[in-house]
Each structure stands twice: as C-alpha cells, then as structure tokens.
Design a protein around this motif. Sequence first.
Motif, PDB file in Angstrom:
ATOM      1  N   ALA A   1       1.769  -1.081  -6.489  1.00  0.00           N
ATOM      2  CA  ALA A   1       1.914  -1.732  -5.184  1.00  0.00           C
ATOM      3  C   ALA A   1       3.267  -2.409  -5.044  1.00  0.00           C
ATOM      4  CB  ALA A   1       0.799  -2.756  -4.989  1.00  0.00           C
ATOM      5  N   ASN A   2       3.769  -2.990  -6.146  1.00  0.00           N
ATOM      6  CA  ASN A   2       5.029  -3.705  -6.056  1.00  0.00           C
ATOM      7  C   ASN A   2       6.240  -2.820  -6.286  1.00  0.00           C
ATOM      8  OD1 ASN A   2       4.385  -6.531  -5.459  1.00  0.00           O
ATOM      9  ND2 ASN A   2       3.094  -6.304  -7.264  1.00  0.00           N
TER      10      ASN A   2
ATOM     11  N   TRP B   1      -7.101   7.135  -1.227  1.00  0.00           N
ATOM     12  CA  TRP B   1      -5.895   6.970  -0.404  1.00  0.00           C
ATOM     13  C   TRP B   1      -4.633   7.313  -1.148  1.00  0.00           C
ATOM     14  CZ3 TRP B   1      -7.458   6.488   4.338  1.00  0.00           C
ATOM     15  CH2 TRP B   1      -8.670   5.849   4.603  1.00  0.00           C
ATOM     16  N   ARG B   2      -4.676   7.177  -2.468  1.00  0.00           N
ATOM     17  CA  ARG B   2      -3.425   7.250  -3.221  1.00  0.00           C
ATOM     18  C   ARG B   2      -3.401   8.383  -4.237  1.00  0.00           C
ATOM     19  NH1 ARG B   2      -2.997   0.829  -3.601  1.00  0.00           N
ATOM     20  NH2 ARG B   2      -5.226   1.088  -3.457  1.00  0.00           N
ATOM     21  N   ASN B   3      -2.215   8.951  -4.378  1.00  0.00           N
ATOM     22  CA  ASN B   3      -2.008  10.089  -5.262  1.00  0.00           C
ATOM     23  C   ASN B   3      -1.948   9.650  -6.738  1.00  0.00           C
ATOM     24  OD1 ASN B   3      -1.519  12.667  -6.014  1.00  0.00           O
ATOM     25  ND2 ASN B   3       0.603  12.716  -5.312  1.00  0.00           N
TER      26      ASN B   3
ATOM     27  N   ARG C   1       7.762   9.972  -1.075  1.00  0.00           N
ATOM     28  CA  ARG C   1       6.356  10.334  -0.914  1.00  0.00           C
ATOM     29  C   ARG C   1       5.546   9.035  -0.950  1.00  0.00           C
ATOM     30  NH1 ARG C   1       3.114  14.606  -4.635  1.00  0.00           N
ATOM     31  NH2 ARG C   1       4.328  13.616  -6.253  1.00  0.00           N
ATOM     32  N   GLU C   2       6.170   7.948  -0.530  1.00  0.00           N
ATOM     33  CA  GLU C   2       5.515   6.653  -0.666  1.00  0.00           C
ATOM     34  C   GLU C   2       4.490   6.388   0.432  1.00  0.00           C
ATOM     35  OE1 GLU C   2       8.895   6.870  -0.832  1.00  0.00           O
ATOM     36  OE2 GLU C   2       9.583   5.882  -2.661  1.00  0.00           O
ATOM     37  N   TYR C   3       4.659   7.011   1.617  1.00  0.00           N
ATOM     38  CA  TYR C   3       3.652   6.817   2.655  1.00  0.00           C
ATOM     39  C   TYR C   3       2.334   7.423   2.174  1.00  0.00           C
ATOM     40  CZ  TYR C   3       7.257   5.713   6.199  1.00  0.00           C
ATOM     41  OH  TYR C   3       8.281   5.141   6.923  1.00  0.00           O
ATOM     42  N   ILE C   4       1.225   6.728   2.421  1.00  0.00           N
ATOM     43  CA  ILE C   4      -0.059   7.314   2.050  1.00  0.00           C
ATOM     44  C   ILE C   4      -0.393   8.456   3.007  1.00  0.00           C
ATOM     45  CG2 ILE C   4      -1.018   5.286   0.897  1.00  0.00           C
ATOM     46  CD1 ILE C   4      -2.435   4.610   3.502  1.00  0.00           C
TER      47      ILE C   4
ATOM     48  N   ILE D   1       0.859  -1.181   0.000  1.00  0.00           N
ATOM     49  CA  ILE D   1       0.000   0.000   0.000  1.00  0.00           C
ATOM     50  C   ILE D   1       0.892   1.227   0.000  1.00  0.00           C
ATOM     51  CG2 ILE D   1      -1.769   1.273   1.269  1.00  0.00           C
ATOM     52  CD1 ILE D   1      -2.453  -1.500   2.559  1.00  0.00           C
ATOM     53  N   ASN D   2       0.959   1.911  -1.121  1.00  0.00           N
ATOM     54  CA  ASN D   2       1.782   3.120  -1.166  1.00  0.00           C
ATOM     55  C   ASN D   2       1.079   4.204  -1.951  1.00  0.00           C
ATOM     56  OD1 ASN D   2       2.609   3.150  -4.024  1.00  0.00           O
ATOM     57  ND2 ASN D   2       3.620   1.233  -3.491  1.00  0.00           N
ATOM     58  N   ASN D   3       1.705   5.391  -1.939  1.00  0.00           N
ATOM     59  CA  ASN D   3       1.024   6.581  -2.434  1.00  0.00           C
ATOM     60  C   ASN D   3       1.088   6.720  -3.949  1.00  0.00           C
ATOM     61  OD1 ASN D   3      -0.360   9.003  -1.942  1.00  0.00           O
ATOM     62  ND2 ASN D   3       1.534  10.161  -2.148  1.00  0.00           N
TER      63      ASN D   3
END
Lengths: 583, 335
Positions: free
Chosen positions: B59-60, B98-100, A236-239, A228-230
């Motif tokens: 995700a990966n 949740w995601r950009n 800037r990978e933390y959501i 789960i990343n941004n």
Amino acid sequence: MGTKNIFNEWGIIITLLLIALPIIVASILAIVKAKAIIKNYLEKKEQERFNNYVKDLTPIEVEKLEQRKRALEFALSNNELSGETTPIDNKGLIDNVSEVETLRFIEQKKKSQPRPYIEPELSKLIIWYLGCATFWLLFGTTVGEYLGIKFVAPDVDHYSWLSFGRLRPVHTNAVFWGWASLAMMGLAYYVIPRVSNVPIASIRTGYRSLILINVSVVLGSLFLMAGINNGGGEYREYIWPVMALFGIGVFISLRNFFKTIAKRTTKEIYVSNWYIISAMMFLLVIAVVAYWPSWQTGLGETVVQGYYMHQGVGMWFMLFNLGLMYYFLPQQLNKPIYSYSLGILAFWAQILFYTLIGTHHFIFSAIPWWLQTVAIVGSAGMIIPVVAGTTNFLMTFKGSWHKLSGSYTLPFYLIGIIFYFTGSLQGTAEAFRFTNLVWHFTDFTVAHSHLTMYGIICFMLWGFIYTIVPRLTGKEPPQITVGAHFWLALIGLLFYTFPLMYGSTLRGLMWMEGTKSFIESVELMAPYWLWRAIGGSLMWLSHILFAYNFYVMVKRKDKITVPTSPIDILKAKQEMDTQAQTN
Amino acid sequence: MEFFDNHKKLFRTALGLFVGLTLIVAIRPAINNQNNNAPLPNYEPLSEQAYLGKKSFIANGCVACHTQQVRNVDMDKIWGNRPGIAADYAGITRTDFWRNTATLMGTERTGPDLTNIGARQPSMAWNLLHLYQPRAVVGKSIMPAYPWLFQIKNKVGKDEVEVVVPDAYRKGINGKIIASQEALNLVAYIQSLKQTQLPNGKAPMEFLYKKKESPTGKKGSTLNLPDGKLLYTNNCMSCHQANGEGLKGAFPPLKGSPIVLGDNLELYVNIIMLGYDPRPEYATMNAVGTDNNLTPEEVTAIINHERTSWGNNAKKVTTEEVKKIMDFIKITTKK
C-alpha cells in the motif's frame, strides 16, 4: 571487471554519442535564432548612424540630393499603353500581401494556415480532450516536481497520502493515462476523419470515452494516495476496476474510429490510420494480458510485467504518436511524406521487434535466460524501425529547413524526432548485458524514461496541439510564450536527465566496485538529485506557460478588429443583413 | 495493393501478428513459469501478521525504491547468499480479489535490496525507529518517515511496544511513542524476508561477472585482512552509528566500551556471532555474525576497526585467536 575501462564498452560508447546529438541540435537551433537577433540589432545600429548623418545635412547638400532624386525619378507614366482604365484582378492573383512593420524584437513567425472546414461540434470535442489533457499534465507534473523535491528534502511533509511511495505512481499514471493518452486521442479525433475524408462516426461516443478516461484517472489517483494499488508493477498500479474504465474508454473510441475508416471515401487507408488503430487495438490486448489473473502466479507476474510496461510505452504511446506524426509533419511542411513504404516497413518492424523486448527490464533476474536473450536481440532489432522512421521524417524535412526558423510549431517536431532517434537507440544500448550491470536499478532508467516519454512524446504532442488548436479556434497563442515554453522544456529536460545519467553511472560503477557501502552511493547521488529537481522545476514552469497558451488559444475574447479584406467586409455586411432580416 | 486497402484484412493481420508474438513472449512463458515451479521444500509461507505487513508494504509503495531480487551477478552478492531463482517466487499468489500477485521484484534500487533483510537487520527496535524516522539511525538516508504508523500515548500499555526516539527527532512530542499494529506487522514482514536455503546437496547458481581477485590490502596492513571499516559500515553502523556512539536508549556506544576495549575476547566474539541482551536499557542485539555468515577474517577486521577507532586504542587481535573462539561457538551451538 571493475578495473576495466568502461569507455571500451559498446553500450556506453553508443549512449555517449546519442547523448551528444540532442545537445548539438539544440545548439544549432540556438545559434540560428541568436544570429537572427544579432542581425536585427546590427541593422538597427546602422539606422541610427544614418539618422545622425541626415540631421547634419547642409541646404546645399539637400539641394544636390533633390536634384539627383528628380533625375532618378524620371520615368514614364506607366499608363502609356493601358490608359486610364482601373485594373481588375479577376482571378484573385494578388493576395496575402504582407506589409513591412517596424523592427521587431521577437521574430514574427508564420501564422497558422486556414484549413478546411471542421464541424464545430467536433472542434469542441477535440478541445475538450486537449483541455483535460492539459489539466492532467499540470496535475501530474506538479506531483512529479514535488517528488523530485522529496529526494532533496525527505522530511518536507509527513502525510501518508503524500508519502513518496504512494505519490510516485500518481505522477506516472496521471501523465500516462491522463495527459498523453487523452491528448493523443483528441488529436486522433482530428486526424482520422481528415485522412478518411468523412465526418467522424459518432461525436457522442467521443464524449463518453473522454468521461470514462477522466473518471479512471481521478479514481486511480485517489486510490493510490489512499494506499489502494494493484501490487507494485510499474504503470500497473491502478486496480483492475479503475483500469477497466480506461480500457472501455479506449475500446468505444476504437470502434468509433474503425467505423469512420470503414466508410472512408479514399481508396487507400493512410498510414496514420494504421498506426493509430493498431495502437488502440494493442493497448487493449496489453491491458487484458496484464490484468487477466490466470498467468500471474510467481514469476508469471514478472514476465507479464516486463511485457506490459514496455508494450504500454512502445505500442501505445510511441505507435500512436508516430501515426499522428505521419499526418502532421507533411501537413506542416506542406509536402508529402518522403517515403510511404518506409513508413510501412517501420510499422511492421516495430510490431515484430518491439513485442519481444519487454523482459529486458529483468536481465539477470530469475526469468528464463532464453527470454532475456530474446529481449536483448529484439532491442537490437529496434534499430530498424527507429532508423526507418527517423530517416523518413528527416528526409521529409529536407529542403524545408528554412521553414524551421519561421515557425513556432516545427521546432517541437524536430526535437521530438531527434529524441525519437536518440532515446530509442539509448534503450537498445541499455539492454546489453554489460550496460545493464552499470545502469540497472539506478536513476539512469528514470532519465531514459524522461528522455523518451518527455523528449519524444510530449514534444510531439505539443507540436501537434499548437498546430491544430489555432485552426479550430482561429486564435493564435502569443509567440513569445510559445518560445519560452519550448526552451524551458528543452533546457529543463537536459538539466534533468544529464546530471542524473552521469551520477547514476558513477553509482553503478561504485556498486560494481563493491568497496564502498550502499549508503555512500546514496550520498553520492545528492548533488545529481538536486540538479534533477532544478531541471524538473524548469520543465514544470514550461507547462504553466503551455497551459496559458492553450487558454489563450481557446478562451481569450478576440480583440475587436475592423475587417479589411474584401472577404471579411462582405461577410460582415452579410451578417448585418441577415440580422436585420431576422429582427 | 488490395491487402493494404482493405481495412478489415489489414487490421486483422496486424492484430494477429501482435497477439501471436504476445503468446510466444509473454503468455506462454508466464504459464510455463507458473506451472513448472514450486516453492523450495523448506520455504516458510508468511505468517498471518507478516502477510498483513506485506499488504502495508504494498500500500505504501515501498517497491518504488526497494527491489527484492538478487541477480546472478557478482555485484549483487551483498544482498543474498545466492542468486534468486524462480522457485523463490513460486509461492506468491494473487493478493486478493482486487489486487494482483505482488512478487515485488522492483526495478529501482534507490534504497537497499530487501530479499534477505530479515537476516541482515532483524532488530525490532532498529526497524521501528527506522520506520518512525530513518534519519535517526541512518543520517544520510532519504527514505520517507512513517510517523503515522505510530501513536503518542501517556503510558505504555500491556503488549505495547515503545519506540525510543532521540530528542532531536521528537520535536514537541511529550508522550510515549508507541508502535501501531500496522507498524508491528510491517516489521514482522521485514523480519520474514530471508532467502530460503536450497535443499542439501544442491549447489546454488554461480554469480557471473566475478571480480578478478586483486591483491588486496594496503602495504603493511595486518595480514591481508578485509576492510574493517567497510564491514563495520555494512553490518554494524546502522545501530552503533558512524561515530561509534550508538543511540541513547536504543543502541549502546562502542566508543569507550569496556567490552570492546577489554581483554575478554571470547565474550566479544560471542556477542558479534550470537547477539546480546543483558541490559534492559538497550534493545536486544541479534546474531549479526551468524545471520550474515561472517568469516573469522571479517570478524577480526571488525573487531580491530572497533578497537582502534573513535579514540579507542586497544591492542589488535589476530585471526587465529578469533577463529579458535568461533570454532568453539559452532560446536556448542550445533548441539
């Protein structure tokens, strides 16, 4: 283009010069230390020769020597004038008398100086910050080390949670937000009340902030490993909910510091506070700009990404550390900073130029050409604050170089300052359009970010931590493990970065040449990736030593020492008396 | 100075300067870019499946090693037909709550750029095997393997895709290796990555830092043809392998192949340009030549390389012969 000699390019020449500098400094440092050891050794030899001579003395010779000795020893009794009264040192002029001990293998460094009183609650808070930071350093670099191994052995494991793409941001974010950020803030909790000459506004806020940031890094790391990343922008990978925790943590500490400064008892605001408060304000601005969704569609995201990743490095880590340096360096050298106004010039120049340079990560991309040019110009402008800062620090060192060999903290400061100069200017050289052709997209960027984030930020932070923790706890780390930490980290960093820069240059040139296939450029890198893993291992080892040192400074029970100085004896008696009273 | 001793004024000024510059170099250009660019007219949005595939790409963390940007410099020419422009990214919006936004331009090229991978390597079989174990198809690759995107079953069910993995990489697996839905989505995403054509009549941006045209070709080489080995490496090797032996059950060998060594040049050129699928025991070959805009010179160089390598020993062909066939193909496929 391909046939052109790259050594005629300014960007390359500058970089080569900059690369040479830290090596020269490290060599000088090594020579100085080696000289001291050799001298020691020669003295010991001389002693042995003398012992043999003494053994062979005949009685006649001894008699002669004794006769001469009596003659030489003839002296007045020295109390002809004073008589038999006992001397009293009413003003305490004779103090800190050090006795000569036996020959030592490791040079004895200066002990940490006792410093003004610090509330035990604040000490405890600072140690908690630094302890958590140390944990994240170990965690983050263990992950980093593992990633380095994966370049050499890609099939070392096949777990989704440990796959390269997921772990890479775990490493970068843990060392950024966990290690460096917590360490900086812990140190700020020491510096800000000192230079404002008042107690900190709220210790409780400090703990809240610490908890928020730790929770943010724990959650962030777990999310990243779970996939789960941004969305892929570096750092800037933390959501956003995770980063929000971090932001709130910084925000409440910022208010805490601001309140402390507001009620300061000094008239002026010491320059450290300028840097530290600004760094914290700017971080919040950067985070909001980076996570606010209104301007992130299409290339908007990329423009913001360039801004974010570079401001994060320069306006948060660099600015903050410079602020700490302006406090700790004069402290350690026991003299004022060389030029207060240079510090102020560097401050404004840093804001002016650094803010502009973000887009230099996207040169030749689809981002507007004018914005790319602004970034290159801003990168060149960075010469002003960097030269001003370095000059200031080195001129403060001037006249105190002798202290370097006798201190276990100052070498960290010096290496940090040298890398501040070379690492930052290397960034300038990398931003030129030609050098971008060779180095962009290669591991050169990785080497550069380690030269700066590690060479500058980590070395400075270690220097600061070794400076204040003994003051807070009264316990010194073993000097041999501090020395080992320093050299392993430095040599490891050089092993890590230099082969990587060399290999990446070859790789970039191969790409420009265009006569070999891409996979051949992967093959080309193999030996350099191996060197990187080796250097990384040394760095990692040094962190274990650092953690051990930290543990010793914080936890180890004191050996039972019998007080010898009058102050200690009196203190012991007083304690005993009060105990007797309460019983 | 009074200003320096007043914490409110001092910090407000610093913050103001920083925010002002931020507006100029980040927020305003970002908003401008967002508002003044639109996707190209023939831009195809991602299919539902490709969109899900993009999510697993994100995700990966694939962006750690793969860029998606063709810069306007000559060395990037191998990654696309033209430099990337703002419009290429204009259709990409926020992923979800949740995601950009994920433009996935990237900053590291540890692996190849993927801007145009859907044209360069669209083969489903190749991509699945490559995901399962990259080293099975590209020996020197250091890409992670993604075995958790595959399931082991005893029988291949309806609508399921089996991946034929060489024995060396099966390691104690007895059943059939089946691609999961996530793997199929990911491949759908990879296949969808193609540069959108510019509208007719619009000239693409020039590549900068062009290499000076140097007289190519070693002495006596056939009519200044391009480097056949390099072209083979870039276009053919990932399936047919460096030793020309292919992979059993997936990609046929060229070493000793009757088509490569035979006299039917028309069939040979046809396969390179339009792909091939008459043999059930091997995967479908895509239209490598057309997808990658290979010129007659390049096709000739590839053919000659294949006819004279790995023990193959057949007569070389000339550009004229190949060009004639290619012109004919162009006419017949245009309709």
